[in-house]
Design a protein around this motif. Structure first.
Motif, mmCIF file in Angstrom:
data_model
loop_
_atom_site.group_PDB
_atom_site.id
_atom_site.type_symbol
_atom_site.label_atom_id
_atom_site.label_comp_id
_atom_site.label_asym_id
_atom_site.label_seq_id
_atom_site.Cartn_x
_atom_site.Cartn_y
_atom_site.Cartn_z
ATOM 1 N N SER A 84 64.297 2.784 13.372
ATOM 2 C CA SER A 84 62.855 2.465 13.625
ATOM 3 C C SER A 84 62.507 0.855 13.677
ATOM 4 N N LEU A 85 63.329 0.284 12.914
ATOM 5 C CA LEU A 85 62.716 -1.032 12.900
ATOM 6 C C LEU A 85 63.437 -1.866 14.212
ATOM 7 N N VAL A 86 64.649 -1.045 14.829
ATOM 8 C CA VAL A 86 65.152 -1.657 16.201
ATOM 9 C C VAL A 86 64.094 -1.239 17.236
ATOM 10 N N GLY A 87 63.749 -0.012 17.034
ATOM 11 C CA GLY A 87 62.610 0.431 18.116
ATOM 12 C C GLY A 87 61.337 -0.119 18.262
ATOM 13 N N PHE A 88 60.814 -0.537 16.988
ATOM 14 C CA PHE A 88 59.657 -1.083 17.135
ATOM 15 C C PHE A 88 59.760 -2.588 17.541
ATOM 16 N N THR A 89 60.847 -3.229 17.166
ATOM 17 C CA THR A 89 61.193 -4.666 17.789
ATOM 18 C C THR A 89 61.336 -4.750 19.163
ATOM 19 N N LEU A 90 61.923 -3.657 19.598
ATOM 20 C CA LEU A 90 62.211 -3.687 21.285
ATOM 21 C C LEU A 90 60.704 -3.513 21.973
ATOM 22 N N LEU A 91 59.777 -2.537 21.065
ATOM 23 C CA LEU A 91 58.433 -2.268 21.791
ATOM 24 C C LEU A 91 57.551 -3.621 21.592
ATOM 25 N N TYR A 92 57.816 -4.380 20.521
ATOM 26 C CA TYR A 92 57.115 -5.574 20.192
ATOM 27 C C TYR A 92 57.596 -6.526 21.498
ATOM 28 N N THR A 93 58.989 -6.643 21.605
ATOM 29 C CA THR A 93 59.303 -7.465 22.667
ATOM 30 C C THR A 93 58.398 -7.345 24.116
ATOM 31 N N TRP A 94 58.709 -5.969 24.439
ATOM 32 C CA TRP A 94 58.014 -5.425 25.557
ATOM 33 C C TRP A 94 56.685 -5.941 25.861
ATOM 34 N N ILE A 95 55.868 -5.393 24.671
ATOM 35 C CA ILE A 95 54.357 -5.651 24.911
ATOM 36 C C ILE A 95 54.113 -7.295 24.884
ATOM 37 N N TYR A 96 54.931 -7.948 24.049
ATOM 38 C CA TYR A 96 54.387 -9.445 24.146
ATOM 39 C C TYR A 96 54.854 -10.142 25.540
ATOM 40 N N GLN A 97 56.007 -9.592 26.313
ATOM 41 C CA GLN A 97 56.300 -10.146 27.537
ATOM 42 C C GLN A 97 55.055 -9.898 28.438
ATOM 43 N N LEU A 98 54.600 -8.569 28.486
ATOM 44 C CA LEU A 98 53.433 -8.360 29.315
ATOM 45 C C LEU A 98 52.243 -8.991 28.904
ATOM 46 N N ARG A 99 52.076 -9.292 27.785
ATOM 47 C CA ARG A 99 50.894 -10.070 27.356
ATOM 48 C C ARG A 99 50.940 -11.416 27.758
ATOM 49 N N VAL A 100 52.076 -11.929 27.619
ATOM 50 C CA VAL A 100 52.014 -13.316 28.076
ATOM 51 C C VAL A 100 51.889 -13.506 29.600
ATOM 52 N N ARG A 101 52.593 -12.313 30.210
ATOM 53 C CA ARG A 101 52.478 -12.259 31.899
ATOM 54 C C ARG A 101 50.973 -12.334 32.267
ATOM 55 N N VAL A 102 50.114 -11.496 31.408
ATOM 56 C CA VAL A 102 48.887 -11.211 31.704
ATOM 57 C C VAL A 102 47.979 -12.759 31.407
ATOM 58 N N GLU A 103 48.081 -13.185 30.338
ATOM 59 C CA GLU A 103 47.641 -14.529 30.003
ATOM 60 C C GLU A 103 47.970 -15.600 31.092
ATOM 61 N N VAL A 104 49.160 -15.710 31.502
ATOM 62 C CA VAL A 104 49.444 -16.703 32.561
ATOM 63 C C VAL A 104 48.727 -16.163 33.937
ATOM 64 N N LEU A 105 48.790 -15.132 34.304
ATOM 65 C CA LEU A 105 48.178 -14.737 35.420
ATOM 66 C C LEU A 105 46.408 -15.033 35.469
ATOM 67 N N TRP A 106 45.903 -14.714 34.101
ATOM 68 C CA TRP A 106 44.428 -14.875 34.134
ATOM 69 C C TRP A 106 44.237 -16.315 34.287
ATOM 70 N N ARG A 107 45.030 -17.218 33.571
ATOM 71 C CA ARG A 107 44.853 -18.465 33.619
ATOM 72 C C ARG A 107 44.801 -19.119 34.967
ATOM 73 N N THR A 108 45.769 -18.531 35.784
ATOM 74 C CA THR A 108 46.314 -19.018 37.385
ATOM 75 C C THR A 108 44.928 -18.765 38.170
ATOM 76 N N ALA A 109 44.597 -17.252 37.775
ATOM 77 C CA ALA A 109 43.561 -16.860 38.356
ATOM 78 C C ALA A 109 42.043 -17.821 38.392
ATOM 79 N N LYS A 110 41.728 -18.167 37.137
ATOM 80 C CA LYS A 110 40.722 -18.965 36.878
ATOM 81 C C LYS A 110 40.651 -20.179 37.566
ATOM 82 N N HIS A 111 41.878 -20.773 37.668
ATOM 83 C CA HIS A 111 42.119 -22.280 38.213
ATOM 84 C C HIS A 111 42.343 -22.344 39.857
ATOM 85 N N VAL A 112 42.285 -21.187 40.380
ATOM 86 C CA VAL A 112 42.428 -21.008 41.849
ATOM 87 C C VAL A 112 40.932 -21.244 42.440
#
Lengths: 216, 135
Positions: free
Chosen positions: A188-216
């Protein structure tokens, strides 16, 4: 062809969830032995809260060194994840306490410390939303994300051990679980850590896209 | 850089140590037996369960037991709700209630969880639960 880790994560978590109910036995000595299985969800989310706050600190250090805004976005995303999982740890903990202690919230030191932890990181988001200018916001919140770590460590690992608490603090040690609990717990620790990595990467991508969209 | 970093570290450690000691008292809701005896409202006490003192009053459906603190002080408790399933295996117990002049009238009895998770291959003791009383 390589299998994406997201797929592995999904299958892994599904197996963990099924195993936690079907493979693991009820735990001896609990008020409700069947409900001790919440261990497999409560401890990993608490671990991810700590991981989130530490990731926020590491990225904050990177930001202060390089002044690249990407690290600020990473730091903020990680702090968000930490806060989210800290909230989940609080909720699963209250549920656990309700079932096993007989009271969802009795101001046990462990409950007080996690509440203070939520307030500590709640203030981080208040700080972020209060500063308009991007660079100033980034450096202020980087400093806050770094300085919050020592109190975080104290609240999570030290305080509940130096005062009396109903909450056990030596569960994650060798020999404290029968093999069924140990195997599913580690999985479960391993599974949750994988899940964390996944959500974190998605979250960072969204943040980067938002910032790019704001500056265009 | 090195000197200022060291200074910063000292400041941080100092604040953490100060915060820790200042916070320790405030973070715990459990009071001593002597405080509980004079408290005007409901309080929480903790202690070790004296297993030999457990007595079930089957007429009033009340559970009686004694808690002992680190100093050996003894506090009799009465609890008018069903006995928690793992009560007989408990060592550390928290009682929420008020002192009525000679014993704690418990509203809630909280039992510290085992830190060990013993699942498959471990025998479970038979639980004796008292049926909930009907008013």
């Amino acid at each position: 062809m390589s299998v994406p880790y997201q797929l592995i994560c999904g299958v892994w978590m599904a197996v963990v969830i099924v195993a936690s109910f079907l493979f693991v036995g009820p735990a001896r000595g609990f008020r409700e032995p069947e409900a001790a299985r919440i261990l497999f969800y409560h401890v990993p989310v608490a671990w991810l809260a700590v991981l989130g706050f530490l990731t926020a600190m590491v990225n904050a250090i990177h930001y202060l060194r390089t002044r690249r805004i990407e690290f600020d976005l990473r730091s903020a995303s990680a702090a968000e994840m930490g806060f989210l999982f800290c909230l989940l740890a609080t909720l699963t903990g209250a549920l656990f306490a309700h079932v096993q202690w007989g009271m969802a919230w009795n101001w046990d030191p462990r409950e007080v410390s996690i509440l203070v932890l939520l307030l500590l990181y709640g203030a981080y988001f208040a700080l972020r939303s209060a500063v308009e200018e991007e660079e100033r916001r980034a450096s202020l919140s980087a400093a806050y994300a770094i300085l919050s770590v020592p109190p975080m460590i104290f609240l999570v690992f030290v305080l509940p051990r130096i005062v009396f608490s109903l909450h056990p603090s030596d569960t994650v040690k060798s020999g404290s679980m029968t093999p069924d609990y140990r195997v599913v717990f580690l999985a479960s620790l391993v599974g949750f850590t994988l899940l964390y990595t996944w959500i974190y990467q998605l979250r960072v991508r969204v943040e980067v896209l938002w910032r790019t969209a704001k500056h265009v | 850089m090195k000197k200022s970093a060291l200074f910063g570290l000292v400041v941080v450690v100092g604040f953490v140590a100060f915060g820790a000691t200042a916070f320790k008292e405030a973070a715990t809701p459990y009071v001593s037996f002597s405080q509980a005896r004079t408290a005007p409202s409901a309080v929480q006490i903790k202690g070790t369960l004296d297993k030999r003192s457990i007595r079930l009053d089957s007429i009033n459906r009340t559970l009686h037991f004694d808690l002992v603190d680190e100093g050996g002080d003894r506090m009799p408790v009465s609890y008018a709700k069903p006995e928690p399933g793992n009560f007989r295996q408990a060592t550390e117990v928290v009682v929420v209630g008020r002192y009525d002049g000679h014993e704690m009238q418990a509203e809630n009895v909280l039992v510290k969880c085992p830190s060990k998770y013993q699942g498959r291959g471990v025998e479970h003791p038979p639980y004796v639960k008292i049926p909930p009383h009907t008013p």
